[in-house]
Design an enzyme around this catalytic site. Structure first.
Site, mmCIF file in Angstrom:
data_model
loop_
_atom_site.group_PDB
_atom_site.id
_atom_site.type_symbol
_atom_site.label_atom_id
_atom_site.label_comp_id
_atom_site.label_asym_id
_atom_site.label_seq_id
_atom_site.Cartn_x
_atom_site.Cartn_y
_atom_site.Cartn_z
ATOM 1 N N THR A 177 1.398 -0.709 -2.389
ATOM 2 C CA THR A 177 0.684 0.406 -3.016
ATOM 3 C C THR A 177 -0.057 -0.060 -4.269
ATOM 4 O OG1 THR A 177 1.043 2.429 -4.327
ATOM 5 C CG2 THR A 177 2.935 1.000 -4.061
ATOM 6 N N ASP A 178 -1.119 0.651 -4.624
ATOM 7 C CA ASP A 178 -1.835 0.309 -5.868
ATOM 8 C C ASP A 178 -0.965 0.568 -7.100
ATOM 9 O OD1 ASP A 178 -1.901 3.119 -5.932
ATOM 10 O OD2 ASP A 178 -4.034 3.261 -6.428
ATOM 11 N N GLU A 179 0.130 1.333 -6.913
ATOM 12 C CA GLU A 179 0.976 1.664 -8.069
ATOM 13 C C GLU A 179 1.718 0.442 -8.613
ATOM 14 O OE1 GLU A 179 3.037 5.408 -7.909
ATOM 15 O OE2 GLU A 179 1.654 6.202 -6.422
ATOM 16 N N LYS A 221 8.611 -1.000 -4.876
ATOM 17 C CA LYS A 221 7.525 -1.439 -3.981
ATOM 18 C C LYS A 221 7.004 -2.818 -4.402
ATOM 19 C CE LYS A 221 5.703 0.474 -1.060
ATOM 20 N NZ LYS A 221 5.973 0.510 0.413
ATOM 21 N N TYR A 274 10.018 3.881 -8.318
ATOM 22 C CA TYR A 274 9.312 3.772 -7.027
ATOM 23 C C TYR A 274 8.401 2.553 -7.004
ATOM 24 C CZ TYR A 274 5.445 4.434 -3.736
ATOM 25 O OH TYR A 274 4.470 4.222 -2.784
HETATM 26 P P1 NAD Z 1 6.530 9.409 3.500
HETATM 27 O O1 NAD Z 1 7.598 9.617 2.479
HETATM 28 O O2 NAD Z 1 5.747 10.566 3.996
HETATM 29 O O3 NAD Z 1 7.150 8.676 4.785
HETATM 30 C C1 NAD Z 1 8.114 7.684 4.696
HETATM 31 C C2 NAD Z 1 8.829 7.595 6.042
HETATM 32 O O4 NAD Z 1 9.785 6.524 5.963
HETATM 33 C C3 NAD Z 1 9.601 8.853 6.404
HETATM 34 O O5 NAD Z 1 9.340 9.217 7.746
HETATM 35 C C4 NAD Z 1 11.061 8.456 6.244
HETATM 36 O O6 NAD Z 1 11.943 9.131 7.130
HETATM 37 C C5 NAD Z 1 10.990 6.966 6.553
HETATM 38 N N1 NAD Z 1 12.110 6.222 5.958
HETATM 39 C C6 NAD Z 1 12.579 6.305 4.686
HETATM 40 N N2 NAD Z 1 13.627 5.476 4.527
HETATM 41 C C7 NAD Z 1 13.802 4.830 5.706
HETATM 42 C C8 NAD Z 1 14.691 3.834 6.149
HETATM 43 N N3 NAD Z 1 15.650 3.346 5.350
HETATM 44 N N4 NAD Z 1 14.590 3.391 7.421
HETATM 45 C C9 NAD Z 1 13.633 3.891 8.252
HETATM 46 N N5 NAD Z 1 12.778 4.837 7.889
HETATM 47 C C10 NAD Z 1 12.843 5.305 6.625
HETATM 48 O O7 NAD Z 1 5.592 8.302 2.842
HETATM 49 P P2 NAD Z 1 4.041 8.006 3.095
HETATM 50 O O8 NAD Z 1 3.249 8.713 2.071
HETATM 51 O O9 NAD Z 1 3.722 8.170 4.522
HETATM 52 O O10 NAD Z 1 3.992 6.453 2.712
HETATM 53 C C11 NAD Z 1 4.169 5.456 3.721
HETATM 54 C C12 NAD Z 1 4.061 4.078 3.081
HETATM 55 O O11 NAD Z 1 2.799 3.932 2.448
HETATM 56 C C13 NAD Z 1 5.106 3.838 1.989
HETATM 57 O O12 NAD Z 1 5.530 2.500 2.087
HETATM 58 C C14 NAD Z 1 4.341 4.051 0.685
HETATM 59 O O13 NAD Z 1 4.885 3.297 -0.363
HETATM 60 C C15 NAD Z 1 2.964 3.540 1.094
HETATM 61 N N6 NAD Z 1 1.825 4.128 0.368
HETATM 62 C C16 NAD Z 1 1.687 5.487 0.275
HETATM 63 C C17 NAD Z 1 0.570 6.021 -0.361
HETATM 64 C C18 NAD Z 1 0.366 7.509 -0.438
HETATM 65 O O14 NAD Z 1 -0.580 7.960 -1.085
HETATM 66 N N7 NAD Z 1 1.159 8.336 0.213
HETATM 67 C C19 NAD Z 1 -0.382 5.171 -0.937
HETATM 68 C C20 NAD Z 1 -0.209 3.767 -0.834
HETATM 69 C C21 NAD Z 1 0.900 3.270 -0.165
HETATM 70 P P1 TYD Z 2 1.713 12.423 -6.493
HETATM 71 O O1 TYD Z 2 1.096 13.183 -5.357
HETATM 72 O O2 TYD Z 2 3.174 12.586 -6.761
HETATM 73 O O3 TYD Z 2 1.305 10.900 -6.284
HETATM 74 P P2 TYD Z 2 1.500 9.629 -7.301
HETATM 75 O O4 TYD Z 2 2.237 10.043 -8.502
HETATM 76 O O5 TYD Z 2 2.274 8.685 -6.454
HETATM 77 O O6 TYD Z 2 0.109 9.183 -7.607
HETATM 78 O O7 TYD Z 2 0.950 12.836 -7.830
HETATM 79 C C1 TYD Z 2 -0.446 12.661 -7.967
HETATM 80 C C2 TYD Z 2 -0.813 13.102 -9.373
HETATM 81 O O8 TYD Z 2 -0.573 14.508 -9.507
HETATM 82 C C3 TYD Z 2 0.020 12.444 -10.458
HETATM 83 O O9 TYD Z 2 -0.803 12.218 -11.607
HETATM 84 C C4 TYD Z 2 1.074 13.477 -10.804
HETATM 85 C C5 TYD Z 2 0.340 14.784 -10.564
HETATM 86 N N1 TYD Z 2 1.185 15.918 -10.131
HETATM 87 C C6 TYD Z 2 1.151 17.130 -10.850
HETATM 88 O O10 TYD Z 2 0.431 17.272 -11.852
HETATM 89 N N2 TYD Z 2 1.954 18.149 -10.401
HETATM 90 C C7 TYD Z 2 2.761 18.037 -9.303
HETATM 91 O O11 TYD Z 2 3.479 18.995 -8.964
HETATM 92 C C8 TYD Z 2 2.757 16.788 -8.596
HETATM 93 C C9 TYD Z 2 3.628 16.606 -7.374
HETATM 94 C C10 TYD Z 2 1.944 15.770 -9.038
#
Ligand code: NAD
Ligand code: TYD
Length: 332
Positions: free
Chosen positions: A124-126, A152, A148
């Site tokens: 992730t970019d985080e 990662k 988190y």
């Molecule tokens: P999500 O929380 O929606 O999905 C995560 C999935 O992983 C869930 O289905 C959960 O049941 C499964 N899981 C959790 N623990 C597990 C384990 N121990 N064994 C098997 N399965 C397990 O998350 P997402 O938003 O779909 O993110 C998916 C990936 O992408 C993550 O690795 C996250 O760090 C990365 N990512 C997410 C974003 C974003 O904006 N959502 C951006 C960049 C990277």
């Molecule tokens: P989020 O969707 O949790 O993603 P991330 O923190 O991983 O980027 O949050 C996106 C942005 O929105 C972040 O700056 C936190 C803010 N945020 C709120 O202001 N209120 C909320 O209830 C949530 C969930 C996020």
């Protein structure tokens, strides 16, 4: 027939990935390993029931014997599985360490033992932390600031070490914030859309001026496929949408699209350690020929419309376990 092992494929990005890949490529089969935590949801895969090229397995990426068995059969491993919500990692980091770091280790070990064609670590970019200046490039130092992002970052560098030390064919992606259908309604966009639809308050952390770079989930997943084909082993690739917006910008779009009043905005206490801005420089993947296809204004409006059209999907989540969490956080 190329055999994929996709982990976390019942979550937001993973379920979209599985659906898109099965549609795009006829010559692939997918084993989908997911623990079905609170964030994993078989409703996300409902339309794939009966698809003989998709096999779902409920299990943990930290389960060594199960992972060993599944990786042995796989050509390509894509690790989406993770605990993914920053707020939860602040309240209770344990599962983040166990899944995001140890789980990745188990997958890497099995891949080393059996040999796979590619191992894609979805980072992730985080991991870079916050920047108010230049966008991050891939070899910038990692300064993760939440449990988190730190977990990662650990997985990201562990994957790299398996490339350097054991020649595991790893590629690491660092994508920005995704939006799209099937995102769990604890994240900013689906939380605010579904709250606003029900005339509930939108909890804006701090001053609402934190910036995220939004990318459509389909563009992220297309970039993953692109890198499986064109990426260099051992390399890291940033993936971004090129759409940096403040949280207030996003809130305004949601309220306008839904025709809801400004009075739903509720400024609440800031998140601990809240990163001000995420920003990635994507020249490296762009130079290989990849660009995101979704135009942001259109993409976000379609996404809001998806939550309007699929109330059944998010109501099931919000009426259950999620509601308890939500109440504890915001409805004092
Ligand atoms: P999500 O929380 O929606 O999905 C995560 C999935 O992983 C869930 O289905 C959960 O049941 C499964 N899981 C959790 N623990 C597990 C384990 N121990 N064994 C098997 N399965 C397990 O998350 P997402 O938003 O779909 O993110 C998916 C990936 O992408 C993550 O690795 C996250 O760090 C990365 N990512 C997410 C974003 C974003 O904006 N959502 C951006 C960049 C990277
Ligand atoms: P989020 O969707 O949790 O993603 P991330 O923190 O991983 O980027 O949050 C996106 C942005 O929105 C972040 O700056 C936190 C803010 N945020 C709120 O202001 N209120 C909320 O209830 C949530 C969930 C996020």
């Amino acid at each position: 027939m190329k055999k994929y092992l996709v982990t976390g494929g019942a979550g937001f990005i993973g379920s979209n990935y599985v659906r898109n890949l099965l549609e795009k490529e006829q010559d692939v089969s997918i084993t989908n390993l997911d623990k079905l935590t609170y964030a994993g949801n078989l409703d996300n895969l409902k339309d794939l029931e009966g698809n003989s090229r998709h096999k779902f397995i409920k299990g943990d990426i930290g389960d060594e014997s199960l992972v060993d068995e599944l990786v042995r059969e796989a050509d390509i491993v894509i690790n989406f599985a993770a605990e993914s919500h920053v707020d939860r990692s602040i309240g209770s980091p344990d599962d983040f360490i166990t899944t995001d770091i140890f789980g990745t280790f188990v997958l890497l070990e099995a891949s080393r033992k059996h040999g796979v064609e590619k191992f894609i670590q979805i980072s992730t970019d985080e991991v870079y932390g916050s920047t108010e200046g230049a966008s991050f490039v891939e070899n910038d130092p990692l300064m993760p600031s939440s449990p988190y992002s730190a977990s990662k970052a650990g997985a990201d560098r562990l994957a790299y070490s398996y490339f350097v030390t054991y020649d595991v064919p790893v590629i690491i992606t660092r994508c920005s914030n995704n939006y799209g259908p099937f995102q769990y309604p604890e994240k900013l966009i689906p939380l605010f859309v579904t709250n606003a639809m029900d005339d509930k308050q939108l909890p804006i952390y701090g001053d609402g001026l934190n910036v995220r770079d939004w990318i459509h989930v389909v563009d992220h997943n297309d970039a993953v496929d692109f890198l499986i084909e064109k990426g260099t082993l051992g390399e890291v690739y940033n993936i971004g949408g090129g759409n940096e917006r403040t949280n207030l910008d996003i809130t305004a779009i949601i309220l306008e699209k839904l025709g809801k009043p400004e009075s739903l905005k509720n400024y609440v206490e800031d998140r601990l350690g809240h990163d001000r801005r995420y920003s990635v420089n994507c020249s490296k993947i762009n130079a290989l020929g990849w660009q995101p296809k979704h135009e942001f204004t259109e993409g976000i409006r379609e996404t809001i419309q998806w939550y309007e059209d699929n109330r059944w999907w998010w109501e099931r989540i919000k009426s259950g376990e999620y509601l308890e969490y939500y109440k504890a956080q915001y409805e004092k």
